[in-house]
Design a protein around this motif. Sequence first.
Motif, PDB file in Angstrom:
ATOM      1  N   ILE A 223      -5.773 -35.836  -4.005  1.00  0.00           N
ATOM      2  CA  ILE A 223      -6.550 -35.109  -2.989  1.00  0.00           C
ATOM      3  C   ILE A 223      -6.092 -35.531  -1.590  1.00  0.00           C
ATOM      4  CG2 ILE A 223      -8.844 -34.874  -1.971  1.00  0.00           C
ATOM      5  CD1 ILE A 223      -8.426 -33.181  -4.466  1.00  0.00           C
ATOM      6  N   ILE A 224      -5.842 -36.815  -1.393  1.00  0.00           N
ATOM      7  CA  ILE A 224      -5.365 -37.298  -0.089  1.00  0.00           C
ATOM      8  C   ILE A 224      -4.033 -36.649   0.248  1.00  0.00           C
ATOM      9  CG2 ILE A 224      -4.642 -39.343   1.218  1.00  0.00           C
ATOM     10  CD1 ILE A 224      -6.516 -40.977  -0.621  1.00  0.00           C
ATOM     11  N   ARG A 225      -3.126 -36.626  -0.713  1.00  0.00           N
ATOM     12  CA  ARG A 225      -1.794 -36.035  -0.466  1.00  0.00           C
ATOM     13  C   ARG A 225      -1.909 -34.538  -0.155  1.00  0.00           C
ATOM     14  NH1 ARG A 225       2.201 -39.604  -2.500  1.00  0.00           N
ATOM     15  NH2 ARG A 225       1.273 -41.678  -2.333  1.00  0.00           N
ATOM     16  N   ARG A 226      -2.736 -33.843  -0.907  1.00  0.00           N
ATOM     17  CA  ARG A 226      -2.875 -32.405  -0.685  1.00  0.00           C
ATOM     18  C   ARG A 226      -3.531 -32.130   0.665  1.00  0.00           C
ATOM     19  NH1 ARG A 226      -5.474 -29.985  -6.136  1.00  0.00           N
ATOM     20  NH2 ARG A 226      -4.887 -27.977  -5.211  1.00  0.00           N
ATOM     21  N   ALA A 227      -4.498 -32.979   1.043  1.00  0.00           N
ATOM     22  CA  ALA A 227      -5.171 -32.813   2.339  1.00  0.00           C
ATOM     23  C   ALA A 227      -4.202 -33.072   3.485  1.00  0.00           C
ATOM     24  CB  ALA A 227      -6.371 -33.748   2.429  1.00  0.00           C
ATOM     25  N   GLN A 228      -3.357 -34.085   3.345  1.00  0.00           N
ATOM     26  CA  GLN A 228      -2.360 -34.365   4.384  1.00  0.00           C
ATOM     27  C   GLN A 228      -1.433 -33.164   4.589  1.00  0.00           C
ATOM     28  OE1 GLN A 228      -1.060 -38.139   2.409  1.00  0.00           O
ATOM     29  NE2 GLN A 228      -0.875 -38.906   4.495  1.00  0.00           N
ATOM     30  N   LYS A 229      -1.048 -32.566   3.491  1.00  0.00           N
ATOM     31  CA  LYS A 229      -0.120 -31.435   3.559  1.00  0.00           C
ATOM     32  C   LYS A 229      -0.806 -30.181   4.118  1.00  0.00           C
ATOM     33  CE  LYS A 229       2.877 -28.585   0.607  1.00  0.00           C
ATOM     34  NZ  LYS A 229       3.328 -28.334  -0.796  1.00  0.00           N
ATOM     35  N   ALA A 230      -2.052 -29.933   3.674  1.00  0.00           N
ATOM     36  CA  ALA A 230      -2.761 -28.710   4.088  1.00  0.00           C
ATOM     37  C   ALA A 230      -3.319 -28.814   5.504  1.00  0.00           C
ATOM     38  CB  ALA A 230      -3.899 -28.416   3.105  1.00  0.00           C
ATOM     39  N   TYR A 231      -3.690 -30.044   5.939  1.00  0.00           N
ATOM     40  CA  TYR A 231      -4.318 -30.236   7.251  1.00  0.00           C
ATOM     41  C   TYR A 231      -3.655 -31.405   7.993  1.00  0.00           C
ATOM     42  CZ  TYR A 231      -7.871 -27.254   5.149  1.00  0.00           C
ATOM     43  OH  TYR A 231      -8.525 -26.212   4.524  1.00  0.00           O
ATOM     44  N   PRO A 232      -2.425 -31.210   8.439  1.00  0.00           N
ATOM     45  CA  PRO A 232      -1.674 -32.314   9.080  1.00  0.00           C
ATOM     46  C   PRO A 232      -2.286 -32.787  10.392  1.00  0.00           C
ATOM     47  CG  PRO A 232      -0.508 -30.211   9.323  1.00  0.00           C
ATOM     48  CD  PRO A 232      -1.628 -29.967   8.373  1.00  0.00           C
ATOM     49  N   ASP A 233      -3.133 -31.991  11.036  1.00  0.00           N
ATOM     50  CA  ASP A 233      -3.711 -32.387  12.330  1.00  0.00           C
ATOM     51  C   ASP A 233      -5.085 -33.057  12.190  1.00  0.00           C
ATOM     52  OD1 ASP A 233      -1.503 -31.292  13.689  1.00  0.00           O
ATOM     53  OD2 ASP A 233      -2.405 -29.289  13.645  1.00  0.00           O
ATOM     54  N   SER A 234      -5.584 -33.197  10.984  1.00  0.00           N
ATOM     55  CA  SER A 234      -6.911 -33.787  10.782  1.00  0.00           C
ATOM     56  C   SER A 234      -6.870 -35.307  10.883  1.00  0.00           C
ATOM     57  CB  SER A 234      -7.461 -33.401   9.402  1.00  0.00           C
ATOM     58  OG  SER A 234      -7.596 -32.014   9.287  1.00  0.00           O
ATOM     59  N   LYS A 235      -8.027 -35.891  11.202  1.00  0.00           N
ATOM     60  CA  LYS A 235      -8.185 -37.342  11.126  1.00  0.00           C
ATOM     61  C   LYS A 235      -8.577 -37.730   9.699  1.00  0.00           C
ATOM     62  CE  LYS A 235      -9.686 -38.594  15.838  1.00  0.00           C
ATOM     63  NZ  LYS A 235      -8.839 -39.765  16.067  1.00  0.00           N
ATOM     64  N   PHE A 236      -8.146 -38.927   9.300  1.00  0.00           N
ATOM     65  CA  PHE A 236      -8.498 -39.447   7.983  1.00  0.00           C
ATOM     66  C   PHE A 236      -9.164 -40.810   8.152  1.00  0.00           C
ATOM     67  CE2 PHE A 236      -5.408 -36.259   7.070  1.00  0.00           C
ATOM     68  CZ  PHE A 236      -5.639 -35.828   5.768  1.00  0.00           C
ATOM     69  N   VAL A 237     -10.336 -40.968   7.527  1.00  0.00           N
ATOM     70  CA  VAL A 237     -11.069 -42.237   7.591  1.00  0.00           C
ATOM     71  C   VAL A 237     -11.342 -42.704   6.170  1.00  0.00           C
ATOM     72  CG1 VAL A 237     -13.163 -43.398   8.361  1.00  0.00           C
ATOM     73  CG2 VAL A 237     -12.143 -41.616   9.779  1.00  0.00           C
ATOM     74  N   PHE A 238     -11.040 -43.975   5.902  1.00  0.00           N
ATOM     75  CA  PHE A 238     -11.289 -44.566   4.585  1.00  0.00           C
ATOM     76  C   PHE A 238     -12.244 -45.741   4.744  1.00  0.00           C
ATOM     77  CE2 PHE A 238      -7.089 -42.662   4.502  1.00  0.00           C
ATOM     78  CZ  PHE A 238      -7.084 -41.960   3.306  1.00  0.00           C
ATOM     79  N   ALA A 239     -13.334 -45.728   3.983  1.00  0.00           N
ATOM     80  CA  ALA A 239     -14.313 -46.817   4.045  1.00  0.00           C
ATOM     81  C   ALA A 239     -14.424 -47.478   2.677  1.00  0.00           C
ATOM     82  CB  ALA A 239     -15.673 -46.280   4.476  1.00  0.00           C
ATOM     83  N   HIS A 240     -14.400 -48.818   2.673  1.00  0.00           N
ATOM     84  CA  HIS A 240     -14.509 -49.595   1.432  1.00  0.00           C
ATOM     85  C   HIS A 240     -15.472 -50.758   1.641  1.00  0.00           C
ATOM     86  CE1 HIS A 240     -10.373 -48.408   2.488  1.00  0.00           C
ATOM     87  NE2 HIS A 240     -10.131 -48.174   1.221  1.00  0.00           N
ATOM     88  N   PRO A 241     -16.064 -51.258   0.588  1.00  0.00           N
ATOM     89  CA  PRO A 241     -16.797 -52.522   0.702  1.00  0.00           C
ATOM     90  C   PRO A 241     -15.938 -53.673   0.180  1.00  0.00           C
ATOM     91  CG  PRO A 241     -17.457 -51.405  -1.303  1.00  0.00           C
ATOM     92  CD  PRO A 241     -16.346 -50.582  -0.689  1.00  0.00           C
ATOM     93  N   PHE A 242     -16.001 -54.825   0.844  1.00  0.00           N
ATOM     94  CA  PHE A 242     -15.460 -56.082   0.307  1.00  0.00           C
ATOM     95  C   PHE A 242     -13.983 -56.023  -0.075  1.00  0.00           C
ATOM     96  CE2 PHE A 242     -19.930 -55.574  -1.128  1.00  0.00           C
ATOM     97  CZ  PHE A 242     -20.514 -56.491  -0.273  1.00  0.00           C
ATOM     98  N   VAL A 243     -13.163 -55.310   0.686  1.00  0.00           N
ATOM     99  CA  VAL A 243     -11.729 -55.223   0.410  1.00  0.00           C
ATOM    100  C   VAL A 243     -10.974 -55.962   1.503  1.00  0.00           C
ATOM    101  CG1 VAL A 243      -9.767 -53.630   0.353  1.00  0.00           C
ATOM    102  CG2 VAL A 243     -11.843 -53.089  -0.929  1.00  0.00           C
ATOM    103  N   GLU A 244     -10.030 -56.813   1.110  1.00  0.00           N
ATOM    104  CA  GLU A 244      -9.303 -57.636   2.081  1.00  0.00           C
ATOM    105  C   GLU A 244      -8.203 -56.861   2.802  1.00  0.00           C
ATOM    106  OE1 GLU A 244      -9.901 -60.936   2.883  1.00  0.00           O
ATOM    107  OE2 GLU A 244     -11.706 -60.716   1.649  1.00  0.00           O
ATOM    108  N   ASN A 245      -7.647 -55.846   2.155  1.00  0.00           N
ATOM    109  CA  ASN A 245      -6.506 -55.131   2.744  1.00  0.00           C
ATOM    110  C   ASN A 245      -6.749 -53.625   2.843  1.00  0.00           C
ATOM    111  OD1 ASN A 245      -6.398 -54.791  -0.071  1.00  0.00           O
ATOM    112  ND2 ASN A 245      -4.179 -54.459  -0.037  1.00  0.00           N
TER     113      ASN A 245
END
Length: 778
Positions: A223-245
């Motif tokens: 889904i991330i790859r398809r979204a990047q291709k379909a909407y190259p001008d969009s912002k992408f935000v990823f949120a996680h709990p308790f992840v070091e990297n």
Amino acid sequence: MNNLIKKIIEGEEIEQIMEYVVSDIYKNGPDSITNMEVLCYLSIYQPDQFIKWQNRILKYMGLYYKKTNTECLPEVIFGMYSKHIKETYNHTYTPVQANIVDGIEDNNCFSFSAPTSTGKSYVFRNIIYSSNHDVVIVVPSRALINEYYYTLCKFIEDKSVNILTFVDKINVKKAKRNVFIVTPERCKELFKKKDEFVVDIFLFDEAQLSNEKSSRGLFFDSIIRRAQKAYPDSKFVFAHPFVENPDAQIVKNHFNTNNSSAKCYKFRNVGQMFYALDGGKYYHFGINKDIMGNQKHLCCYDPVEETIKKQGSILVYTTKASIYNKKVFSQFSRYIKMCPEIIDKDAKKYIKQIKKYIGANDDSGAERYSQMIHMMKHGIVIHHGSLPLQARLLLEQFTQAGYCRICFATSTLEQGINMPFDIVFLNTFETSKPLSLKNLIGRAGRSSLDKKFDYGSIVVKKNNMSQLRDIINEGEVLETVSMLEQDLELEQDLQEYKEAILDGTLSDEYNITEKQLDKLRTFNADNTIKNILDNIYKNGILVSLNTINEDKQCQLELYEQFIRLYEHYLGRDLCAGEKNVLNTAIKILLWQIHCKSFKDICFYRYSYASKKQERDQLQKVIDDGTEFEKYLAKLKLEHLDAAFVTGYADIPDKQLPVFSMFGNKETRAIAVDYDRIVFDTYDYLDKIIGFKLSDIYIAAFSEYYKRTNDDRAEKMVQLIRYGTENEKEIWMLRYGFTFEDIEWLEPYIVRINQEEVIFNREINKLPIEKMNVINRFI
């Protein structure tokens, strides 16, 4: 500083301990789990001393939303920082929340991790509210969809904003932009209509799903790859709990590092303390043994009992198997008995709605008895991934409203659902899933607006103490190479899907690969589709279920043709276990096509599994027969085995054996568990029909229609996609109304189409719960 649990309980060196902890929070912020533990013990065992420092602690933690007073010079400095944040962002953010806003605004891709209680949802709501165009929120579960939907509906009162739990172009006359809240599976619909939307931002919440070694992990990355291709001008935000990297998302998805950033936040808004259960007694223990002490210390109270008495709530993390076989309820029977029957009228409304939705009875021994409903009457909630979506939503609202005393849950609650508890009791401990356990632990403690230090508690069994310490102290690291680029052994259909994502040959229209689509366009596939249509339509009209059921040859042939069509798609024959599962799925799909409600489908399956017709006949003999006939009938009824019913299992799976949901003559007909039928039916509808079969069959019938202009094929597409051919009902479904809603709502709709929905004036007479269903479209 050492052996602090013992010292605090016994009242030793309290002033020095308090000064040390408060000084460290002042310098470094609330980033130490040990400092937060210490504050918990001080607030419980030394409340008179703690209250003197509480205001300062809240200031230094940056919890500006608590509106505390300023009482000394250091607090003035934090007060100035609070004022600066308010003036800059126009919101009462914590320092971490303000920094998250900056990260999102300054980058095209921003990935971050933070503890559960950080308040990222509040930040997201404000970003969504201030966006100019469409927003797509991708979450790992349907439950989290509900959470976002109802929160955003309350927060965004502007009706020119469509807030939808699916992707569609509707209400265009009134709505200027859309907020889509979807799982990765539902997000695929976006790419069918990609030219109709302008997406400002993609929010991937609980983005650690991408680390799963499963079809869902693969799907998430796709889904991330398809979204990047379909909407190259969009912002992408990823949120996680308790992840070091958190930067792993940037690396693995090949975002431009020049306009991407990542950050790991450690600050906590709530404290947590830990108990070990040993021989029926509770003991305190600390995570950092060097500071908190090597020994566990006997607790002078039962934390679970005390929480129930104070109308608090306990999450018991357990396995689905222990819920299904009822063992966990026996384990916690002492606490369950402490929960009286609820008398609150509003709480009873939730219970009544679920009861009606699943078609259950809450009287023990009655037909379709639901233990889930019976327990809910006492504030006992069951929560797992096989709960029907509507029931899960009501259970979560019931819990958030404060009616839940004990919640028996599986890992579904790890995925960010805003259901905080006073205690998280880890009744099962899965060391293989450390991030899941951390996420569940994060459910302990409610961040309130009250001017007090908030905290929660975690309970483990004694033999899990060391493991818990290791997991909490160990940093969780995401893989930096996507499943799409790893050399993994996958089922053929998943391997083809993976290759199609990489080489750009995935069909946006059907969400299957071009290779798979070609298999559905062959001469043999055409013959199979024609046979299905010939069996299911007579003179262009859909034949009734009774007609199909009465003609066993027609029924068998129809099922066989649907199976064969799936085999065309798969490119191989199914094994016996796979065939049984698919056969059951087709039966449920046909019920759905014939407009049967969820509770109807559950009733049909329950009646078959419990041999209701045969039991009714025996009961008639028991009621009216001679003494000897009664004796024989009772004997037969007691020993009548449940019917063979194939339960849900994921397909395709070449190794899947033939199996019965209730075992081989292990369950009597009178003991068939209605709740199990409900859960299993939902799994079929959601995970097999909704997630897999619908795409395949819609693609097959759509392509057949294009080649033949056979109207029956176009009707089948509508039936599989919506469960109805009725245009008005289809539009109602597209607006997000359920079939249960349609039953009462249809007479109130004057007109409905892509532009708008118009209601008649009679809607003003509807009760509040029904008005809430349509309020955003009025």
